[in-house]
Write an enzyme that holds these catalytic residues in place. Structure first.
Site, mmCIF file in Angstrom:
data_model
loop_
_atom_site.group_PDB
_atom_site.id
_atom_site.type_symbol
_atom_site.label_atom_id
_atom_site.label_comp_id
_atom_site.label_asym_id
_atom_site.label_seq_id
_atom_site.Cartn_x
_atom_site.Cartn_y
_atom_site.Cartn_z
ATOM 1 C CD GLU A 106 12.727 -12.600 -14.203
ATOM 2 O OE1 GLU A 106 12.109 -11.120 -14.867
ATOM 3 O OE2 GLU A 106 12.403 -12.760 -13.370
ATOM 4 C CD GLU A 123 6.648 -10.469 -12.875
ATOM 5 O OE1 GLU A 123 6.533 -10.462 -11.204
ATOM 6 O OE2 GLU A 123 7.097 -10.235 -13.412
ATOM 7 N NE ARG A 144 4.181 1.104 -1.615
ATOM 8 C CZ ARG A 144 5.487 0.867 -0.792
ATOM 9 N NH1 ARG A 144 6.879 1.978 -1.760
ATOM 10 N NH2 ARG A 144 5.909 0.153 0.029
ATOM 11 C CE LYS A 183 9.257 -9.708 -15.227
ATOM 12 N NZ LYS A 183 10.044 -9.942 -14.088
ATOM 13 C CG HIS A 189 12.176 -36.206 -16.343
ATOM 14 N ND1 HIS A 189 12.520 -37.857 -16.355
ATOM 15 C CD2 HIS A 189 13.325 -35.980 -16.965
ATOM 16 C CE1 HIS A 189 13.637 -37.753 -16.514
ATOM 17 N NE2 HIS A 189 14.912 -37.048 -17.647
ATOM 18 C CB CYS A 232 -0.700 0.286 1.172
ATOM 19 S SG CYS A 232 -1.761 -1.394 1.752
#
Length: 612
Positions: free
Chosen positions: A485, A492, A27, A489, A508, A2
């Site tokens: 990564e 997200e 944020r 990305k 596998h 927050c």
């Protein structure tokens, strides 16, 4: 997570607070609110974006709202209670005289709430925060807000960053911190409190960082800091070394794209002055490790979350190969709950862009309690991790506004490369070998700049995959963490399900998923395991999978296996992740934009996770 902004001074508080809240939008939040204080207390809060609150304020008497010269504001990311107008901050006491904004979680709020209700207090929300306002009301005597806050926070269990105002003491703001960051900006006859310096830098670069279990008493002409026994604390004012331009888009459509394109400079900033060609050495003075301590390192433990964890995994590959020191990489969220074994010769390194990540900070404190040396790799000067670690390395990436980390990742990887080289030089790498590495490191920014010229062609590739619902990312060795990564990305910012695997692990289990609807991204630079990755491509191609390959320039053979190839310049393996990750960042960005997603503020995510 927050955002908090508080202001007291000579200017209309609403302007400073609302602008500060907009600076903190990155944020992550679901509602916003403001409390303005003078002879009375004006409060307005709305579920939704800051623009909804701003539009509501614009409908009111402009002159009336601007008469207040003190106040607090908040952007909320829901923990207790669903996103709604009533659960948005600020929260007030029974009489509407006290207003509170809060970052964090109060673990014993149910016990306090029960006690307060029994004493006649009326609760209006489903939040843990509201009990703080009523608890302060319970202790508020003789117009001494500081004393009431001190007594109230003494009863709280959990994390908090608090700003409190009262209409009985206009022009005064009390702040308190325990586990959730707060910083004071000191101006000329005005003071600004915020959870992040990005809300302050437009007005002053003079700041003071609060530490845990500290209280801040602020008026427009000054401030005082106390511990929880109201003993005064003297703290030094620090200068912020970046300016307002660094937190603006500068003509880019999104902060994320701007930050991707800043990487040639931020990578250079990460190694500037640290890679010394003349002596064939790496200089990392911030580690504060003596020669004896460096020689006594028997094991390195990286502790991090998310993207920083992926950087740590790259660090593991590099340090083990080049310095021959055993390395482990731990999830910060799991580390302190499983009775970690730490002993003499262990070096713990925590990695966090913000320096405020709650899980990572808790892991740092757990490691320090075991008596081992703990270093930090972080971006934010003055952050809690920077202050509490025994030493460390700043990555110097500048403010990163996009929630999905890009330039901070490559800067973290850069300093981990420096660390691996420094430790290797102490073992068996000679000065000439180091100079070769340093020369190539100095070439990396230009190679990244050249690679960014592929932006338009990567967008064209993205157009063919924007409607897919699943992706698989595969890599080997030091490029396996890059696969992780790349998948993160995409998840997200585009909300497409994506997984990263070591390429050999495809057989596998994940191979069962391969069909024409499963795009597979291979990171396949020319190295000693190149042929192994080619075999994995054959298996995907045989099952109808669509293949995107990140390959080394000049590799014509790779085209026979691919639907699309993105070439990266050839470099030594140690530098490979700095290049192979760039196309994956751009691919995720363009797919998300084509899908209409808010790439700078993805749903449910926050830039800095300051609660467990």
């Amino acid at each position: 997570m927050c955002g908090i902004v508080g202001y007291t001074g000579e200017r209309p508080a609403v302007d400073i607070i609302m602008n500060g809240l907009k600076r903190l939008e990155y944020r992550g939040y679901d509602s916003a609110g403001i409390a303005l204080v003078g002879d009375d207390l004006f409060i307005h809060k709305k579920n939704g974006k800051i623009s909804v609150l701003s539009e509501a304020l614009d409908m009111m008497d402009h002159n009336d709202i601007r008469r207040y010269h003190s106040g607090i504001g908040h952007t909320r990311w829901a923990t207790h209670g669903v996103p709604s107008d009533k659960n948005a901050h600020p929260h007030t006491d029974c009489n509407g005289e006290i207003a509170v904004v809060h970052n964090g979680i109060i673990e014993n709020f149910a016990v306090i709430k029960k006690m307060l209700i029994e004493k006649g207090h009326r609760m209006r929300s489903d939040t843990d925060t509201e009990v703080i306002a009523h608890l302060i009301e319970y202790y508020y005597r003789n117009n001494n807000l500081l004393d009431a806050v001190m007594k109230a926070v003494g009863k709280l269990v959990g994390t908090y960053g608090l700003c409190i105002v009262s209409s009985r003491e206009p022009g005064r703001i009390i702040a308190a911190r325990n586990g959730s960051p707060l910083v004071l900006g000191a101006g000329d006859y005005e003071m600004i409190i915020a959870s992040d310096v990005s809300a302050i830098i437009e007005h002053t670069n003079k700041v003071i960082y609060l530490d845990d279990r500290e209280l801040l008493d602020v008026r427009q002409d000054g401030f005082k800091i106390y511990d929880l026994d109201l003993k005064k604390i003297e703290k030094k004012i620090e200068d912020i070394d970046w300016d307002i331009k660094s937190i603006e888009k500068a003509g880019y459509d999104h902060f994320m794209l701007k930050e991707i394109f800043e990487q040639p400079e931020t990578i250079k900033n990460a190694f500037r002055g640290r890679a010394i060609r003349e002596t064939g050495s790496i200089r990392l003075d911030g580690l504060r490790l003596s020669e004896e301590e460096l020689a006594s390192i028997r094991r390195v433990i990286f502790i991090a979350c998310g993207t920083s964890w992926h950087a740590g995994l790259i660090g593991e590959y590099l340090i083990e190969e080049y310095a021959r020191i055993p390395v482990e990489v731990e999830y910060a969220s799991e580390f302190r709950y499983r009775k970690p074994i730490l002993k003499q010769g262990d070096l713990v390194i925590v990695i966090s862009q913000s320096g405020e990540t709650a899980d990572t900070l808790a892991a740092l404190r757990e490691a320090k309690s075991k008596g081992v040396k703990v270093l930090g790799i972080t971006n934010v000067v003055g952050s809690t991790i920077a202050r509490e670690s025994d030493g460390g390395i700043y990555i110097h990436a500048g403010p990163e506004i996009g929630v999905a980390s890009t330039k901070a990742f490559t800067s973290q990887v850069t300093v981990l490369i420096l660390l691996a080289l420094m430790l290797s030089r102490r073992k068996d790498m000679n000065a000439d070998e180091m100079r070769v590495c340093i020369d190539q490191l100095h070439e990396i920014p230009d190679k990244v700049r050249l690679l960014l010229q592929s932006n338009a062609s990567i967008r064209r590739i993205a157009e063919g995959f924007q409607d897919n619902t699943n992706f698989l990312y595969l890599g080997r060795g030091v490029n396996f963490p890059v696969a992780l990564e790349g998948a993160l990305k995409l998840k997200e910012i585009s909300y497409i399900h994506a997984e990263g695997y070591p390429a050999a692990e495809m057989k596998h289990g994940p191979i069962a998923l391969i069909d024409e609807d499963m795009p597979v991204v291979f990171i396949a630079p020319k190295d000693i395991i190149y042929e192994k990755v080619i075999s994995n491509m054959e298996e995907v191609k045989a099952r109808g999978g669509r293949i995107i390959i990140i390959a080394t320039e000049g590799d014509d053979r790779i085209q026979e296996y691919s639907d699309h190839v993105i070439y990266v310049p050839e470099v030594k393996k140690i530098f490979s992740p700095l290049l192979t990750v760039i196309p994956l960042q751009l691919l995720a960005y363009h797919i998300a934009v084509l899908r209409g997603c808010n790439v700078d503020q993805p749903r449910n995510l926050a830039k800095s996770v300051t609660v467990e």
